[in-house]
Design a protein around this motif. Sequence first.
Motif, PDB file in Angstrom:
ATOM      1  N   MET A 143       0.796  -1.213   0.000  1.00 49.79           N
ATOM      2  CA  MET A 143       0.000   0.000   0.000  1.00 49.79           C
ATOM      3  C   MET A 143       0.834   1.270   0.000  1.00 49.79           C
ATOM      4  SD  MET A 143      -2.971  -1.148   2.726  1.00 49.79           S
ATOM      5  CE  MET A 143      -3.803   0.432   2.578  1.00 49.79           C
ATOM      6  N   PHE A 144       2.150   1.178   0.151  1.00 49.56           N
ATOM      7  CA  PHE A 144       2.936   2.390   0.269  1.00 49.56           C
ATOM      8  C   PHE A 144       3.868   2.577  -0.924  1.00 49.56           C
ATOM      9  CE2 PHE A 144       1.261   1.691   4.475  1.00 49.56           C
ATOM     10  CZ  PHE A 144       0.847   2.963   4.824  1.00 49.56           C
ATOM     11  N   SER A 145       5.144   2.322  -0.791  1.00 51.65           N
ATOM     12  CA  SER A 145       6.065   2.687  -1.862  1.00 51.65           C
ATOM     13  C   SER A 145       6.850   1.497  -2.403  1.00 51.65           C
ATOM     14  CB  SER A 145       7.067   3.742  -1.362  1.00 51.65           C
ATOM     15  OG  SER A 145       6.424   4.941  -1.021  1.00 51.65           O
ATOM     16  N   LEU A 146       7.091   1.541  -3.714  1.00 54.20           N
ATOM     17  CA  LEU A 146       8.013   0.641  -4.381  1.00 54.20           C
ATOM     18  C   LEU A 146       9.065   1.510  -5.042  1.00 54.20           C
ATOM     19  CD1 LEU A 146       8.923  -2.111  -5.501  1.00 54.20           C
ATOM     20  CD2 LEU A 146       7.336  -1.746  -7.409  1.00 54.20           C
ATOM     21  N   THR A 147      10.306   1.418  -4.570  1.00 54.13           N
ATOM     22  CA  THR A 147      11.367   2.289  -5.081  1.00 54.13           C
ATOM     23  C   THR A 147      12.505   1.446  -5.648  1.00 54.13           C
ATOM     24  OG1 THR A 147      12.471   2.449  -2.907  1.00 54.13           O
ATOM     25  CG2 THR A 147      10.771   4.081  -3.401  1.00 54.13           C
ATOM     26  N   LEU A 148      12.653   1.512  -6.958  1.00 56.94           N
ATOM     27  CA  LEU A 148      13.698   0.790  -7.684  1.00 56.94           C
ATOM     28  C   LEU A 148      14.632   1.752  -8.409  1.00 56.94           C
ATOM     29  CD1 LEU A 148      11.475  -1.976  -9.368  1.00 56.94           C
ATOM     30  CD2 LEU A 148      12.646  -2.116  -7.188  1.00 56.94           C
ATOM     31  N   ASN A 149      14.486   3.026  -8.176  1.00 48.36           N
ATOM     32  CA  ASN A 149      15.220   4.045  -8.916  1.00 48.36           C
ATOM     33  C   ASN A 149      16.716   4.032  -8.640  1.00 48.36           C
ATOM     34  OD1 ASN A 149      13.675   5.209  -6.433  1.00 48.36           O
ATOM     35  ND2 ASN A 149      15.460   6.546  -6.608  1.00 48.36           N
TER      36      ASN A 149
END
Length: 301
Positions: free
Chosen positions: A121-127
């Motif tokens: 429900m929050f964040s997916l950060t692959l940057n």
Amino acid sequence: NTNVQALSSLCVATAGESWTAKSNWMTGTDPCTQGWYGITCNSGEITKLQLNGNNLLGTVATQVGLLTHLTRYFAVHQNTLSGSLPTQIGLFSALTGNLQVHQQSLTGAVPTELGQLSAMMFSLTLNQNSFTGALPTEFGRLSNTQSSVTLHQNSLAEAIPTELGLLASVTNGLRLATNLFTGNLPSEMGEMAAMLIKLDVADNSLSGTLPTEMGKLTALTAGLTFNDNSFTGALPTELGNLGDRFTGCTSSDSCGTYYGFSMQDNSFSSTIPTQFGRLTVLSSYFGLADNDICGDIPPEV
């Protein structure tokens, strides 16, 4: 003990002896009761792993997939991890919080198994990694994600999946900038009407006309960044809709601001739509330079 097996494998694979903080790691057989650094538990099960910025050096061990009770965090960002992101990450099906692996040197394809994290429900950060290949269409299953999905500064290629339009609950932004995406911008992304912060597809190789559906993103406050692509055709008049929520406002102090609107360095043609004059509270920039726009600047703008 699968918890110890998973954490021991991670420790070995990431040079645990060199971690900045490692209190109680590899002592005893219960990370929960013995307070291993970065580990949070509930009822004897690991629910949070937070080792970001901790000098992890190496690869993400496949055994982390044994941490199937993670619900809050899997955070290993801002380290020096390399190699591929293991497909076993998809076993975190109970994860409702954040999956954060940004600012590393991870390579290879983005695992399609990330689409199994449908509870997140929050964040997916692959940057800020070096991921390559196509972005999996399975990302469309992450429809419960409410904060952000960040994939900027990688080497992802091919077309942006239309399924990203299913991320209708994302509020804090979808960032796809500085990759190698080609083809058209999917009109389905105009269905992400909850987005409050930013849609960023700058610095790719996107082409074709800009979908009129972008004018549906009327909740945005931090703007649209489409610059440094190869978009063609007329500027959609519908983008003027992005200023509608400021109708009647007399100052940015009383009704908020709209940070910016960046469309420079493309091949847009025709004139500047008078409807752009409805973007009355831009606080930072309005970029249309280096296009093929003709005619005068409308007085409404």
